[in-house]
Design a protein around this motif. Sequence first.
Motif, mmCIF file in Angstrom:
data_model
loop_
_atom_site.group_PDB
_atom_site.id
_atom_site.type_symbol
_atom_site.label_atom_id
_atom_site.label_comp_id
_atom_site.label_asym_id
_atom_site.label_seq_id
_atom_site.Cartn_x
_atom_site.Cartn_y
_atom_site.Cartn_z
ATOM 1 N N UNK C 20 -33.697 -20.268 -21.714
ATOM 2 C CA UNK C 20 -34.743 -19.300 -22.054
ATOM 3 C C UNK C 20 -34.755 -18.197 -21.016
ATOM 4 N N UNK C 21 -34.677 -18.593 -19.746
ATOM 5 C CA UNK C 21 -34.738 -17.631 -18.656
ATOM 6 C C UNK C 21 -33.669 -16.560 -18.788
ATOM 7 N N UNK C 23 -31.942 -15.609 -21.462
ATOM 8 C CA UNK C 23 -32.122 -14.734 -22.630
ATOM 9 C C UNK C 23 -33.244 -13.732 -22.390
ATOM 10 N N UNK C 24 -34.300 -14.152 -21.701
ATOM 11 C CA UNK C 24 -35.367 -13.205 -21.368
ATOM 12 C C UNK C 24 -34.818 -12.106 -20.470
ATOM 13 N N UNK C 25 -34.026 -12.528 -19.476
ATOM 14 C CA UNK C 25 -33.440 -11.538 -18.577
ATOM 15 C C UNK C 25 -32.529 -10.596 -19.344
ATOM 16 N N UNK C 26 -31.729 -11.146 -20.276
ATOM 17 C CA UNK C 26 -30.843 -10.283 -21.055
ATOM 18 C C UNK C 26 -31.649 -9.331 -21.925
ATOM 19 N N UNK C 27 -32.809 -9.793 -22.427
ATOM 20 C CA UNK C 27 -33.657 -8.883 -23.199
ATOM 21 C C UNK C 27 -34.055 -7.691 -22.336
ATOM 22 N N UNK C 28 -34.396 -7.958 -21.072
ATOM 23 C CA UNK C 28 -34.781 -6.838 -20.212
ATOM 24 C C UNK C 28 -33.572 -5.941 -19.941
ATOM 25 N N UNK C 30 -31.167 -5.368 -22.067
ATOM 26 C CA UNK C 30 -31.007 -4.556 -23.272
ATOM 27 C C UNK C 30 -31.883 -3.315 -23.152
ATOM 28 N N UNK C 31 -33.121 -3.515 -22.681
ATOM 29 C CA UNK C 31 -34.018 -2.365 -22.537
ATOM 30 C C UNK C 31 -33.516 -1.420 -21.445
ATOM 31 N N UNK C 32 -32.932 -1.967 -20.387
ATOM 32 C CA UNK C 32 -32.439 -1.115 -19.298
ATOM 33 C C UNK C 32 -31.306 -0.224 -19.786
ATOM 34 N N UNK C 34 -30.623 0.301 -22.795
ATOM 35 C CA UNK C 34 -31.191 1.104 -23.877
ATOM 36 C C UNK C 34 -31.745 2.410 -23.346
ATOM 37 N N UNK C 276 -22.834 -10.517 -22.105
ATOM 38 C CA UNK C 276 -23.671 -9.336 -22.268
ATOM 39 C C UNK C 276 -23.012 -8.127 -21.620
#
Lengths: 129, 627, 291
Positions: C20-21, C23-28, C30-32, C34, C276
Amino acid sequence: MNNPPDVTQDSKEYEEYAHGVQKHVRGYLIVGATLLAFTMITVALSYVDFGAILSSLFHTNLTSTQGRKANIAVAVLVATFKAGLVGAIFMHLAAEKRLIYRILIFTGFFVLGLFWLTLLAWYDFPIFR
Amino acid sequence: MDASASVEIHHEPHGHDAAHEHHELGFWRKYIFSTDHKVIGIQYGLCGMVFLFFGFCLMMMMRWQLAYPGQAMPVIGKWLPHIFGAESMPDGKMTPNFYNSLGAMHGTIMIFLGVVPLAFAAFGNFVVPLQIGAPDMTFPKVNAASFWAFAVGGVVMSMSFFVPGGAAKGGWTSYVPLAAFDDTGPGRNPVFNGQTLWLIGFIFLITSSLLGAVNFITTIIQLRAKGLTWMRLPFFVWAQFVTAFLLLLAFPPLEAAIIMQLMDRLAHTSFFLPAGLVVNGAPVSISGGGNPLLWQHLFWFLGHPEVYVLILPAFGIVAEILANNSRKPLWGYKSLVFSVLVIGFLSFIVWAHHMWLTGMGSAVSAFFQTTTLLISIPSVIILSAFFISLWGGSIRFTVPMLFATAFLPMFGIGGLTGIPLAFNSADLYLHDTYYVIAHFHYIVAPGTIFGLFAGIYHWFPKATGRKMNDFWGKVHFWPTLVCMNVIFLPMFLQGMAGMHRRWYDGGQGWGVANEHTIWGLTGFQWNHPISWAAWIMGLAQIPFIINFFWCIKHGEKVNDNPWEATTLEWTAPSPPPHGNFVQTPVAYRGPYEYSLPGRERDFTMQSEPVEPAERTRRKPAAEPVLA
Amino acid sequence: MEIPYTVSTRPDTGLWNAKIGIWLFLASEVMLFGGLFSAYIFLRIDAAPGMWPHGVLNVPVGTFNTCVLIMSSVTVVLAWAALKMRRYRAYWWYMLATISCGIIFLVVKLAYEWPQKYDHFGIYIKSEALGKYEQYLGNAYAAEKELPPRLEITGHLHNPAALTDPNIKEYEVALDPLNADPTNPSMDRPHFLPLTVTHKIATIEKADVERATMFLPTHNAYFASYFTITGLHGLHVLAGVIVFIYMWLPVSKKVYQRNPEHLANRVEVSGLFWHFVDLIWIFVFPLFYLL
């Protein structure tokens, strides 16, 4: 693949588990080869003048800028396909739990919101454009 | 399938973890570089409070300039140039540049070094694992890294006051092109100048928040005790959960923008700089092609969720304290949870309401006005639920309850005064005036900070085993409440009169601030009572500071649950040992089982098993499971 | 005190903590990226005609680097699979391959691609002087063929002293093929194989120059975004390589011996980060090199 059996390496149960992982290995190699192939395809397609092709297909006269936009669309589509393969197979997303999907769907929504709304604000500008 | 304990021990021969337990950590590992969430929470808390105090002092200095522009500051006016440099306050008189530094750093420090570390990191770190029955956070080392990144960021930001040119002057919003060219040129170091250090410090702060957010979300998902389902979580945990998501997803675009502004400053790129710029009378040699609005979009993409980061933890704290001190369950738990989720979601798509004056067209403005008005609905639902929660309760006004109750109308004023700002037409007039300052300060100052004070008084016994003194708590509360209103209420009037928020002379040289009176004083004259109220409020914090530190060692000793509260943290010893609970808690019921009919006491703890007499259709006697 | 679910999964979520940790980091992340990609989009949309260059990066080298990164993604997932099958030697070799690919990527970028750019020179001609240098720009030809205007003369600077010495009044540039023969139809679109600088020298007077720098971030919006995005991406590659080195060193073998699944999980988590990083490059490559 996340909960291997609670036994040592010599047991039969573990061998079955290891065999299951082994089957996925073939998939990884195929995807790897596909990604390499599509990299070559991306490069090749970027030198194809889609502007000229679309112009002759639809009997219009596309400028070089518009032709470039067609190339951009094609390249981004191919890149998205490759990214999808990496995500689904290498990152195991195809078999992942719901929670991870939810996190990613919200992220995807917000990043698209960032792009789209800023683009909207950019173009809806009565003073400058 | 009791997954956790058995599988771990099976894979670890020789009792490796048993050896870990008995190994005594040295002073540095125990108190300074600790990985224990409680120590880290306290570290964040103390640092946050120090920065809040520092930011408050910056404000008190600004208030002198606003009330008595151009006059030498008494008493401390002589020493300040020795601290901040001779060019900041020659003869004790504030220069416009120094005023701008104070303004920019007051905002930055209060938000990113004060409130967020205290509300999210300190309270979250200390309370959340205890409230969900966990032994610690899921990633203790990452937690420590997060604190130290924050500490480095804080040092870098503080350092910026002492470099040539002083701290950043471009507002906490750092709008380009000013921010790209400020503090550059002769006499300024390319890296060690106020604006560049602001940017670099920020990168550390963002990193700290991202690591913290990952930790919080994973902990809340994975380490909830048996029986503690999502809809049995204390509202405080829900609030922190949503706050963590806001930090996780909204901060990175700002990090990207900060990297780009650093490139503009250090590598002379033009991400945000259009062609044809003229600075100090000379055209600048840049490539051009950039756009200042790109910075604004990326900044406010964080900036708006950031304000919800500031308020949501306070909502959570106030919820806990209201329920506890009215001896009845929170009203509308489901609507509260739903509202906080909707706020989290909508907060990502309202940001351009900070940009009404940039000339955006009607289509995109209509979109953002709609979403901005929509987001006021869940906020009203939450506030209403809090008010209704008090109805029919046996209210006892402990010191936390005083602050929590005062929060309600204060946040109400702050929230409602935001509504005119949601319309781009009204904002045409109100933008960048004192009206905006009054609006957001009502939310953060007598809003969030009251929530934080309430939380400090409320959880102090859990952290120390002693209570803070009630009398001095009241001495702290009443003057603070009165002064907050004397400071910020007139600012609405000043704003509506047209006074700009960043005039360094307080409006002395401007017609709108001097020509008309509002309620008997001109806009500029209102600066006097406001400033005096601010300084008196500063004095009112002294009892709090003394009370806090004194009671750590000499406060009245109390038992593990002095407030007779129901949530799981109160089952742990005060202060909790490493690992938190003597026995891993199990939750059998909801978080606010106050005044249950037919019971001896007016509260029932979450960990108390459900008796046969209590079983109903909705509360069958199912064994608690992980869910 | 042991944190539960570091290795085994929690029954209701089906996940262990670090999964989980990460994937959460990868989500951030993606925003970076992005945020950076949105900057790219707006800078490119806003660029005046002729101001966004095409074909200035070395495509064969970029393609090679892309293939290197893809191969490293394959080897890291094979390393993880080897660990799950408890084959440590195989794991060790696959991990070494991954680390090597990462290092090759960085070396190619930092020791070849970027320095190649610093050595290249570009001059934007003032709009009023464009006619004077028509022989190098070919704008009449471009207008006729509805191509974007040519505003820049590029090549190798033969007198670098001109950059700093105000007494030298002109630049001597060995021209790129486009400027050497601007009306040649084969120059209308970029080529796959990079074209070498010609021997034709042009003298451009400083008075006619709008802006003249090497191909550095400061040169134009394109290079600003190129260096920033590939630089940040490169930092991520470096971070990944460092983590993989740690997982490959003997200290990780101790983790494997204590609890092999723990190391497998750590490798999976770092592998997810690495994929990623590869994913970002899959978008960066066409956007900067090909389009």
